[in-house]
Each structure stands twice: as structure tokens, then as C-alpha cells.
Design an enzyme around this catalytic site. Structure first.
Site, PDB file in Angstrom:
ATOM      1  N   ILE A 218      39.257  40.233  50.150  1.00 31.65           N
ATOM      2  CA  ILE A 218      38.117  39.539  49.552  1.00 31.65           C
ATOM      3  C   ILE A 218      38.207  38.050  49.852  1.00 31.65           C
ATOM      4  CG2 ILE A 218      36.875  39.061  47.404  1.00 31.65           C
ATOM      5  CD1 ILE A 218      38.279  41.586  46.270  1.00 31.65           C
TER       6      ILE A 218
ATOM      7  N   GLY B   8      43.190  31.265  51.642  1.00 33.03           N
ATOM      8  CA  GLY B   8      43.218  31.649  50.234  1.00 33.03           C
ATOM      9  C   GLY B   8      42.225  32.720  49.843  1.00 33.03           C
ATOM     10  N   SER B   9      42.650  33.694  49.050  1.00 31.20           N
ATOM     11  CA  SER B   9      41.749  34.735  48.606  1.00 31.20           C
ATOM     12  C   SER B   9      42.492  35.751  47.764  1.00 31.20           C
ATOM     13  CB  SER B   9      41.085  35.416  49.794  1.00 31.20           C
ATOM     14  OG  SER B   9      40.003  36.185  49.348  1.00 31.20           O
ATOM     15  N   ARG B  10      42.060  37.021  47.864  1.00 27.56           N
ATOM     16  CA  ARG B  10      42.640  38.069  47.048  1.00 27.56           C
ATOM     17  C   ARG B  10      42.486  39.413  47.743  1.00 27.56           C
ATOM     18  NH1 ARG B  10      38.687  39.256  42.083  1.00 27.56           N
ATOM     19  NH2 ARG B  10      38.696  41.506  42.237  1.00 27.56           N
TER      20      ARG B  10
ATOM     21  N   MET C 127      46.063  35.279  46.282  1.00 24.93           N
ATOM     22  CA  MET C 127      46.807  34.451  47.224  1.00 24.93           C
ATOM     23  C   MET C 127      46.364  33.005  47.113  1.00 24.93           C
ATOM     24  SD  MET C 127      46.605  36.873  50.584  1.00 24.93           S
ATOM     25  CE  MET C 127      44.886  37.230  50.279  1.00 24.93           C
TER      26      MET C 127
END
Length: 215
Positions: free
Chosen positions: A154, A184-186, A97
Site C-alpha cells: 500500500i 515509506g508505506s505499509r 514501514m
């Protein structure tokens, strides 16, 4: 519509926006400088509103599909050894993301939450190979009669807070709100080996709508 996790930050940003522009109008006689302050604070307000948006998604609830838990781009599709819960090989689908994506996390399947755990950790960039094991993260497992799916929020270099609503023993509906990752991340999704993956690398997906796997 905005996500509840953003209410406080949005309120503070609005107050700062109004305060900065009222102060510039009263204290500064330079029209160009007043306009510059207005534009800069408006852009900042827009970015905050854009980040915490929570658009309605029409999930076609189906026990034979796994939907994407988040918006973003598919960056990993590979077999890995999942050692936190399953202790065996799984098919990992990772979705990255960016700060401009919707950051709501949604349940990928119907079922019961049988595992939910928070892990403090580092803030490596989300695409770092060690991010899945070393970064701040939460792991959630949902199970139904057909499949058991693990998904992991995460944190990244910018994401400083992960919010997870999933509680063990809770019955959840596919596509419903499971949490939020700030800035923001995943998210990694772990599926049984042999699952038919319905996405490809670099494909953009929508949380709660895009089908990432068929059973």
C-alpha cells in the site's frame, strides 16, 4: 548492497553531489559555506543510499511458517472481511514501514502466485483506515499445499511508486524478492482465521526473517 530499483536515483544523486561540491569549490571562496554545502549534500546522499539498501536476509525456508514480507512495525492484528479475492473473513496483520526501514518486499511463503493485481489510487497516510482500499496498491496471493496468503503493498503519503515483480503462475520461494515500495508505506498480510500469530502489536519485524505466523 543496493536494490536495483535505486540504481538510477543513486546515480543521479552521486552526480548532483559531485557537481554541487565541485561548483562550490570553484565558485565560492567562503570555506564555511563550502563545508556547509558538502555536509548537506553528503547527508542527502547518505539518506538515498540508506533508503535503497538491500541487506541479505537468511530466510529459514519452512512451509509451516509465514515470514514477514517487509521490515517495519506491526500496527494491526484483527479479523476483517477481505473482499477483493477471498470474499470472507481473514486475519489481517499490517506492518508499517517508516522512511528509514528497508523497503524490499519479500514473499512470505513458498508456493505459486495465483493472483497479482495493481490498483491505482490515492496517497492517504499509510495508517489511514481507508488506505487499504483507496490508496495505490498491489495485491498478491501465493498458495501452496498448506495455506493461501494474500499480501497487499500500500502506497502512503510519501510513497509514489509501488514495484511488484510477482506474476501469476510463477513459482516463488519464501523470502525471495517480491517488489519494492519507494519512500515509506505499509503492507497488509491476510491469513486464514485461526492461524497462530507469532507477533504482537508494536513489535518490530524483519522482512524474510521474522516469523509472523505458524501453521
Amino acid at each position: 548492497m543496493f536494490h536495483k530499483e535505486g540504481y538510477k536515483i543513486i546515480s543521479i544523486t552521486l552526480v548532483l553531489f559531485l557537481g554541487a561540491n565541485v561548483a562550490s569549490y570553484v565558485a565560492i571562496q567562503n570555506n564555511e559555506l563550502q563545508i556547509a554545502i558538502f555536509v548537506l549534500t553528503l547527508v542527502f546522499l547518505f539518506l538515498i543510499l540508506q533508503f535503497f539498501r538491500n541487506p541479505k536476509r537468511k530466510t529459514e525456508v519452512n512451509d509451516k511458517t509465514v515470514v514477514s514480507p517487509v521490515d517495519g512495525k506491526v500496527v494491526v492484528i484483527e479479523e476483517v472481511f477481505e473482499k477483493e479475492h477471498f470474499n470472507d473473513k481473514r486475519l489481517q496483520v499490517s506492518i508499517f514501514m517508516s522512511p528509514i526501514n528497508v523497503h524490499v518486499t519479500r514473499h512470505p511463503i513458498n508456493g505459486e502466485v495465483i493472483f497479482s493485481k495493481y490498483h491505482p489510487g490515492k496517497y492517504l497516510v499509510a495508517w489511514h483506515p481507508k488506505a487499504s482500499e483507496e490508496n495505490e496498491r498491489t495485491t498478491v496471493v501465493v498458495k501452496n499445499n498448506l495455506i493461501e496468503v494474500l499480501y497487499r503493498q500500500i502506497a502512503g503519503a510519501l510513497a509514489k511508486r509501488i514495484v511488484n515483480y510477482a506474476e501469476e503462475g510463477e513459482k516463488v520461494v519464501q523470502g525471495s524478492d517480491s517488489g519494492f515500495i519507494k519512500f515509506g508505506s505499509r503492507v497488509d498480510v491476510f491469513l486464514p482465521i485461526g492461524t497462530e500469530v507469532n507477533v504482537s502489536l508494536n513489535q518490530k519485524v524483519k522482512g524474510g526473517e521474522s516469523i509472523i505466523a505458524n501453521l
